[in-house]
Design a protein around this motif. Structure first.
Motif, PDB file in Angstrom:
ATOM      1  N   VAL A  57     -25.523   4.365 -26.916  1.00 32.33           N
ATOM      2  CA  VAL A  57     -25.891   4.612 -28.309  1.00 32.33           C
ATOM      3  C   VAL A  57     -26.684   5.913 -28.395  1.00 32.33           C
ATOM      4  O   VAL A  57     -27.379   6.295 -27.456  1.00 32.33           O
ATOM      5  N   HIS A  58     -26.559   6.584 -29.514  1.00 32.44           N
ATOM      6  CA  HIS A  58     -27.244   7.857 -29.713  1.00 32.44           C
ATOM      7  C   HIS A  58     -27.718   7.961 -31.153  1.00 32.44           C
ATOM      8  O   HIS A  58     -27.151   7.348 -32.055  1.00 32.44           O
ATOM      9  N   THR A  59     -28.741   8.750 -31.342  1.00 33.18           N
ATOM     10  CA  THR A  59     -29.051   9.198 -32.690  1.00 33.18           C
ATOM     11  C   THR A  59     -28.202  10.444 -32.939  1.00 33.18           C
ATOM     12  O   THR A  59     -27.634  11.018 -32.019  1.00 33.18           O
ATOM     13  N   VAL A  60     -28.119  10.835 -34.203  1.00 30.78           N
ATOM     14  CA  VAL A  60     -27.243  11.943 -34.578  1.00 30.78           C
ATOM     15  C   VAL A  60     -28.022  12.966 -35.401  1.00 30.78           C
ATOM     16  O   VAL A  60     -28.815  12.592 -36.272  1.00 30.78           O
ATOM     17  N   VAL A  61     -27.792  14.234 -35.097  1.00 25.63           N
ATOM     18  CA  VAL A  61     -28.297  15.312 -35.937  1.00 25.63           C
ATOM     19  C   VAL A  61     -27.096  15.876 -36.682  1.00 25.63           C
ATOM     20  O   VAL A  61     -26.180  16.429 -36.073  1.00 25.63           O
ATOM     21  N   ILE A  62     -27.076  15.683 -37.987  1.00 27.67           N
ATOM     22  CA  ILE A  62     -25.983  16.205 -38.805  1.00 27.67           C
ATOM     23  C   ILE A  62     -26.384  17.576 -39.325  1.00 27.67           C
ATOM     24  O   ILE A  62     -27.358  17.715 -40.060  1.00 27.67           O
ATOM     25  N   GLU A  63     -25.645  18.595 -38.905  1.00 30.25           N
ATOM     26  CA  GLU A  63     -25.909  19.970 -39.327  1.00 30.25           C
ATOM     27  C   GLU A  63     -24.790  20.417 -40.260  1.00 30.25           C
ATOM     28  O   GLU A  63     -23.627  20.485 -39.866  1.00 30.25           O
ATOM     29  N   GLY A  66     -24.799  25.949 -44.264  1.00 29.80           N
ATOM     30  CA  GLY A  66     -25.869  26.279 -45.189  1.00 29.80           C
ATOM     31  C   GLY A  66     -27.234  25.987 -44.607  1.00 29.80           C
ATOM     32  O   GLY A  66     -28.253  26.368 -45.169  1.00 29.80           O
ATOM     33  N   GLY A  67     -27.242  25.269 -43.448  1.00 27.67           N
ATOM     34  CA  GLY A  67     -28.496  25.072 -42.732  1.00 27.67           C
ATOM     35  C   GLY A  67     -29.161  23.721 -42.894  1.00 27.67           C
ATOM     36  O   GLY A  67     -30.177  23.454 -42.249  1.00 27.67           O
ATOM     37  N   GLU A  68     -28.639  22.850 -43.735  1.00 30.19           N
ATOM     38  CA  GLU A  68     -29.255  21.531 -43.906  1.00 30.19           C
ATOM     39  C   GLU A  68     -29.068  20.671 -42.655  1.00 30.19           C
ATOM     40  O   GLU A  68     -27.990  20.662 -42.057  1.00 30.19           O
ATOM     41  N   LYS A  69     -30.123  19.952 -42.279  1.00 28.23           N
ATOM     42  CA  LYS A  69     -30.074  19.069 -41.120  1.00 28.23           C
ATOM     43  C   LYS A  69     -30.609  17.691 -41.488  1.00 28.23           C
ATOM     44  O   LYS A  69     -31.569  17.580 -42.245  1.00 28.23           O
TER      45      LYS A  69
END
Length: 207
Positions: A57-63, A66-69
């Motif tokens: 399992v992992h956490t996710v960084v959605i990029e 336009g730069g929003e994370k």
């Protein structure tokens, strides 16, 4: 917990035609919940390989372009019934100061005494649902099965932690050692150590 970065772009249209066009282009329509309002975006299907096709399992960084994370966890996924292609994914935004609930895989260590005597280790629960702050959740939960004899069970209470709360009832069995045709005689020392079922700790109970 390890994190995976998903690069995507916001969806301007969420209609059926637009969704079909995305899938035909090799992209997966997604929705991020948990914020002020749902956020619709899409990303290349290959970007989800290490997130979906793994027992971890992992956490996710959605990029987004336009730069929003956004920090998130996978909430739900839909596959095509024939091709198993990913049709849709839902994510849930997480915040470091807010607890979340996740299913964490269970990894065993050691070799159970009962297995050495010919018994068979059976899993009842390969993942445990726990609740805690994102920074406190582990990649996996470690379970030492070394003391288990034939007939013994390992309960979720044996895996308690100060870092998270287990969301299963205390009598939930993680794994157990069951008898088999290959069982060998238990030595005298083991027989002397046997205790009545009502005297065995909740984490190791004889049937």
């Amino acid at each position: 917990m390890k994190s995976i970065t998903i690069n995507g772009s916001k969806r301007e249209s969420v209609g059926k035609k637009a969704t079909k066009a995305l899938r035909n282009a090799g992209q997966v329509p997604c929705v991020l919940y948990g914020g002020d309002q749902p956020l619709h975006f899409a990303a290349d299907e290959i970007a989800f390989k290490d997130l979906v096709y793994t027992p971890d399992v992992h956490t996710v960084v959605i990029e987004l372009k336009g730069g929003e994370k956004f920090n998130a966890v996978l909430q739900d996924i839909q596959f095509h019934p024939v091709t198993d292609a990913i049709l849709h994914i839902d994510f849930y935004e997480i915040f470091e100061d807010k607890e979340i609930s996740m299913e964490i895989p269970v990894h065993t260590t050691g070799v159970a005494r009962g297995v050495k005597n010919g018994g068979v280790l059976r899993f009842n629960l390969r993942r445990m649902r726990v609740k805690g702050l994102p920074g406190n959740l582990p990649d996996f939960i470690e379970a030492d099965i070394t003391p288990l004899k034939i007939g013994n069970k390992l309960y979720v209470t044996a895996l308690k932690s100060d870092d998270y709360k287990i969301m299963h009832p205390d009598n939930t069995v993680v794994c157990q050692v069951r008898t088999s045709r290959n069982v060998v005689a238990i030595d005298d020392e083991d027989e002397e150590e046997e205790t009545a079922a009502d005297e065995v700790p909740a984490t190791e109970v004889n049937e």
